[in-house]
Design a protein around this motif. Structure first.
Motif: not given
Length: 244
Positions: A91-95, A84-86
């Motif tokens: 959401l910044a990236h998922i696997d 997640q971005e701060v």
């Protein structure tokens, strides 16, 4: 609620690098990677709105995602990791990890405490020590959470994994005796320390502490008024006799 399947449509990702990832996020897309059993990792992008919808159902983060890449075949997968971005929290990236529905997988499941302990009503404090447990089950049998009833806990009681009711088809992987889930203890009371007294003998009025001397000109007692007057008058009589 176990056994929920959610369709998630994604698009193949062509670009790479942090600059391309920032561009995608600015467009409302989330970059990700689909990992398969012995297959080459498959980069993709998905609309953040669709991803949140898929992961906000009754099964939450444990939903079985039927990942459809373009117009291709659906791959059953589970969420493996996310970033997640701060401080925005976006959401910044998922696997994602492809799974077989007939083979068990290992994951973490949250523990929720149910009820109000009797010890809390008597002034005790309830503490949840372990919030997640490692479990193994078939993908469709992974529970979204585990419930632990704490209403019967008194002050001084401790509940461990061995006290958690068994779930059909679910194996707990943590140590049942060493894994503490919840405790009820007395509240901590802070007592201010009393000021320390300086040891030593009390001094009488006018007495100096040991090792100290009186200031210059103050040693001894001053003569009384009468004595000073007599000394002055005696000196006057002697002066008159010598003059005569």
């Amino acid at each position: 609620m176990a056994g929920e399947r959610v369709k998630l449509e994604v698009t193949e990702r062509e670009g790479r690098g942090s600059a391309d990832s920032r561009r995608l996020r600015n467009e409302g897309l989330v970059p990700g990677v689909l990992y398969g059993r012995g297959k080459t990792p498959h980069p993709f992008v998905v609309h953040e709105r669709e991803l949140r919808r898929a992961l906000s159902g009754d099964s939450g983060l444990h939903a079985i995602l039927d990942v459809v890449v373009g117009e291709g075949t659906a791959y059953p997968a589970v969420l493996k990791d996310y970033q997640q971005e701060v401080p925005s929290g976006r959401l910044a990236h998922i696997d994602l990890h492809e799974v077989r529905l007939d083979q068990p997988i290992q994951t973490q499941v949250a523990v929720e405490l149910i009820g109000e302990p009797a010890g809390v009503k008597e002034g005790g404090v309830l503490s949840q020590v372990s919030r997640d447990l490692n479990v193994e089950a078939l993908p469709m049998e992974i529970p979204d959470h585990l419930e632990l009833d704490v209403s019967g806990m008194a002050i001084g009681d401790t509940l461990r994994l061995v006290d958690l009711p068994a779930q059909e088809g679910v194996t707990y992987l943590d140590d049942p005796e060493e894994t503490v889930l919840a405790t009820v203890t007395m509240p901590t009371v802070f007592v201010e320390p009393e000021p320390e007294e300086v040891e030593g003998e009390e001094l009488e009025e006018g007495e100096l502490p040991e090792g100290e001397e009186a200031p210059e000109g103050e040693e001894g007692e001053a003569p009384a008024d009468g004595e000073a007057a007599e000394g002055d008058s005696g000196g006057g009589e002697q002066q008159q006799q010598s003059e005569s």
